[in-house]
Design a protein around this motif. Structure first.
Motif, mmCIF file in Angstrom:
data_model
loop_
_atom_site.group_PDB
_atom_site.id
_atom_site.type_symbol
_atom_site.label_atom_id
_atom_site.label_comp_id
_atom_site.label_asym_id
_atom_site.label_seq_id
_atom_site.Cartn_x
_atom_site.Cartn_y
_atom_site.Cartn_z
ATOM 1 N N TRP A 155 15.429 5.228 -4.168
ATOM 2 C CA TRP A 155 15.994 4.638 -5.374
ATOM 3 C C TRP A 155 14.888 4.354 -6.392
ATOM 4 C CZ3 TRP A 155 14.849 -0.101 -7.526
ATOM 5 C CH2 TRP A 155 15.622 -0.466 -8.627
ATOM 6 N N TRP A 156 13.798 3.775 -5.925
ATOM 7 C CA TRP A 156 12.674 3.399 -6.774
ATOM 8 C C TRP A 156 12.089 4.620 -7.465
ATOM 9 C CZ3 TRP A 156 7.076 3.390 -5.585
ATOM 10 C CH2 TRP A 156 6.324 2.572 -6.431
ATOM 11 N N VAL A 157 11.937 5.697 -6.721
ATOM 12 C CA VAL A 157 11.389 6.935 -7.283
ATOM 13 C C VAL A 157 12.368 7.549 -8.285
ATOM 14 C CG1 VAL A 157 10.730 9.313 -6.713
ATOM 15 C CG2 VAL A 157 9.862 7.414 -5.334
ATOM 16 N N VAL A 158 13.648 7.633 -7.923
ATOM 17 C CA VAL A 158 14.663 8.217 -8.813
ATOM 18 C C VAL A 158 14.764 7.420 -10.112
ATOM 19 C CG1 VAL A 158 17.156 8.588 -9.079
ATOM 20 C CG2 VAL A 158 16.009 9.321 -6.987
ATOM 21 N N GLY A 171 7.659 12.318 -5.827
ATOM 22 C CA GLY A 171 8.920 12.315 -6.569
ATOM 23 C C GLY A 171 9.699 13.591 -6.333
ATOM 24 N N VAL A 172 9.011 14.717 -6.350
ATOM 25 C CA VAL A 172 9.655 16.008 -6.093
ATOM 26 C C VAL A 172 10.121 16.086 -4.643
ATOM 27 C CG1 VAL A 172 9.239 18.495 -5.886
ATOM 28 C CG2 VAL A 172 8.408 17.255 -7.898
ATOM 29 N N LEU A 173 9.255 15.723 -3.714
ATOM 30 C CA LEU A 173 9.600 15.844 -2.296
ATOM 31 C C LEU A 173 10.737 14.925 -1.877
ATOM 32 C CD1 LEU A 173 6.007 16.143 -0.810
ATOM 33 C CD2 LEU A 173 7.741 17.946 -0.891
ATOM 34 N N ILE A 174 10.761 13.718 -2.401
ATOM 35 C CA ILE A 174 11.791 12.755 -2.010
ATOM 36 C C ILE A 174 13.137 13.077 -2.643
ATOM 37 C CG2 ILE A 174 12.518 10.335 -2.252
ATOM 38 C CD1 ILE A 174 9.529 9.591 -1.888
ATOM 39 N N THR A 175 13.123 13.538 -3.876
ATOM 40 C CA THR A 175 14.386 13.681 -4.610
ATOM 41 C C THR A 175 14.921 15.096 -4.690
ATOM 42 O OG1 THR A 175 13.240 13.924 -6.729
ATOM 43 C CG2 THR A 175 13.867 11.689 -6.066
ATOM 44 N N ASN A 176 14.207 16.097 -4.205
ATOM 45 C CA ASN A 176 14.689 17.472 -4.312
ATOM 46 C C ASN A 176 15.962 17.614 -3.484
ATOM 47 O OD1 ASN A 176 15.011 20.383 -3.885
ATOM 48 N ND2 ASN A 176 13.092 20.486 -5.031
ATOM 49 N N LYS A 177 17.078 17.734 -4.163
ATOM 50 C CA LYS A 177 18.385 17.710 -3.503
ATOM 51 C C LYS A 177 18.626 18.902 -2.573
ATOM 52 C CE LYS A 177 20.504 14.958 -7.112
ATOM 53 N NZ LYS A 177 19.238 14.401 -7.508
ATOM 54 N N GLY A 178 18.012 20.024 -2.851
ATOM 55 C CA GLY A 178 18.208 21.196 -2.006
ATOM 56 C C GLY A 178 17.405 21.165 -0.730
ATOM 57 N N ILE A 179 16.430 20.261 -0.666
ATOM 58 C CA ILE A 179 15.534 20.233 0.479
ATOM 59 C C ILE A 179 15.472 18.813 1.046
ATOM 60 C CG2 ILE A 179 13.184 20.730 1.280
ATOM 61 C CD1 ILE A 179 14.617 23.164 0.159
ATOM 62 N N PRO A 180 16.375 18.461 1.949
ATOM 63 C CA PRO A 180 16.366 17.109 2.506
ATOM 64 C C PRO A 180 15.300 16.918 3.592
ATOM 65 C CG PRO A 180 18.166 18.360 3.453
ATOM 66 C CD PRO A 180 17.518 19.240 2.405
ATOM 67 N N ARG A 234 0.842 -1.219 0.000
ATOM 68 C CA ARG A 234 0.000 0.000 0.000
ATOM 69 C C ARG A 234 0.865 1.251 0.000
ATOM 70 N NH1 ARG A 234 -4.485 -1.561 4.316
ATOM 71 N NH2 ARG A 234 -3.880 0.420 5.202
ATOM 72 N N THR A 235 1.973 1.220 0.712
ATOM 73 C CA THR A 235 2.881 2.370 0.736
ATOM 74 C C THR A 235 3.446 2.631 -0.658
ATOM 75 O OG1 THR A 235 3.493 1.927 3.027
ATOM 76 C CG2 THR A 235 4.988 3.323 1.752
ATOM 77 N N PHE A 236 3.991 1.601 -1.280
ATOM 78 C CA PHE A 236 4.553 1.753 -2.625
ATOM 79 C C PHE A 236 3.465 2.149 -3.632
ATOM 80 C CE2 PHE A 236 8.269 -0.501 -0.986
ATOM 81 C CZ PHE A 236 9.300 0.126 -1.664
ATOM 82 N N THR A 237 2.283 1.566 -3.507
ATOM 83 C CA THR A 237 1.180 1.886 -4.426
ATOM 84 C C THR A 237 0.774 3.347 -4.286
ATOM 85 O OG1 THR A 237 0.403 -0.398 -4.374
ATOM 86 C CG2 THR A 237 -1.181 1.272 -5.102
ATOM 87 N N TYR A 238 0.655 3.809 -3.057
ATOM 88 C CA TYR A 238 0.281 5.207 -2.820
ATOM 89 C C TYR A 238 1.334 6.144 -3.419
ATOM 90 C CZ TYR A 238 -1.161 9.511 -0.584
ATOM 91 O OH TYR A 238 -1.562 10.798 -0.360
ATOM 92 N N LEU A 239 2.593 5.822 -3.202
ATOM 93 C CA LEU A 239 3.666 6.652 -3.758
ATOM 94 C C LEU A 239 3.616 6.661 -5.285
ATOM 95 C CD1 LEU A 239 6.573 5.635 -1.376
ATOM 96 C CD2 LEU A 239 5.481 7.884 -1.517
ATOM 97 N N LYS A 240 3.318 5.537 -5.872
ATOM 98 C CA LYS A 240 3.231 5.462 -7.333
ATOM 99 C C LYS A 240 2.051 6.281 -7.852
ATOM 100 C CE LYS A 240 3.461 2.355 -11.207
ATOM 101 N NZ LYS A 240 3.860 1.038 -11.653
ATOM 102 N N GLU A 241 0.916 6.189 -7.181
ATOM 103 C CA GLU A 241 -0.272 6.936 -7.590
ATOM 104 C C GLU A 241 -0.075 8.443 -7.459
ATOM 105 O OE1 GLU A 241 -3.280 5.246 -5.079
ATOM 106 O OE2 GLU A 241 -3.512 3.472 -6.353
ATOM 107 N N HIS A 242 0.803 8.853 -6.574
ATOM 108 C CA HIS A 242 1.054 10.275 -6.324
ATOM 109 C C HIS A 242 2.512 10.624 -6.630
ATOM 110 C CE1 HIS A 242 -2.510 9.181 -3.967
ATOM 111 N NE2 HIS A 242 -2.939 10.361 -4.345
ATOM 112 N N ALA A 243 3.037 9.986 -7.662
ATOM 113 C CA ALA A 243 4.458 10.118 -8.010
ATOM 114 C C ALA A 243 4.866 11.552 -8.303
ATOM 115 C CB ALA A 243 4.781 9.221 -9.198
#
Length: 183
Positions: free
Chosen positions: A155-158, A100-109, A87-96
């Motif tokens: 990793w999955w999102v990137v 995707g922006v929040l997890i990978t934004n390098k300037g904002i950890p 469910r966690t992975f599915t939710y992340l995929k549905e709201h990628a």
């Protein structure tokens, strides 16, 4: 809360996340957010003190949404179930687009750090209910699992989610069951 207020806040947060995906946080302005959200600059200030407050509230809102979407029906999970992780992975995929922006934004950890803390809290509950006979310290196991899951999600999102949520959980299960002997 008035629906117009909720809608304005959502539009502002969505505009902010959209801008975060396009440029560094430092370059984002309140006027840019207002323009993207199609609201007056004053409307942004009615809801948020500044862009730092907007960042903090956005992180909190999207973490809460992620946590709520993945909770078991009875509340807090005391077992690490395949269904919850799927469910966690599915939710992340549905709201990628957002995550995707929040997890990978390098300037904002901030988001990644807070997500790790949230996962660690949940893992601690799970680990504290496990029967461990292996000599593994519970705090070490909770830390290992939370950092591993956070890193795997990132990793999955990137990598543009190359595997389905079910495949990701299957791989995690195989890794945990393998008890790899590295040393």
């Amino acid at each position: 809360m008035d629906r117009r207020i909720v809608r304005s806040r959502q539009m502002i947060m969505q505009a902010f996340i959209g801008l975060l995906g396009e440029q560094d946080f430092e370059r984002i302005t309140i006027q840019g957010i207002a323009d993207r959200a199609n609201v007056n600059r004053g409307t942004v200030y009615l809801h948020f003190t500044d862009k730092y407050d907007l960042l903090e509230q956005s992180v909190e809102t999207y973490l809460t949404m992620l946590a709520d979407s993945c909770k078991p029906e009875g509340g807090t999970a005391t077992e690490l179930s395949r269904d919850l992780v799927i469910r966690t992975f599915t939710y992340l995929k549905e709201h990628a687009a957002v995550y995707g922006v929040l997890i990978t934004n390098k300037g904002i950890p901030t988001f990644r750090h807070r997500m790790t803390q949230m996962i660690e809290g949940n893992m601690t509950v799970v680990v504290n209910h496990m029967k461990l006979e292996t000599g593994i310290h519970r705090d070490v196991l909770a830390q290992f699992l939370s950092l591993s899951l956070t890193g795997l999600i990132e990793w999955w999102v990137v990598q543009s989610m190359p595997y389905s949520p079910e495949e990701m959980v299957e791989q995690m299960t195989k890794i945990l069951e393998a008890r790899l002997r590295l040393w």
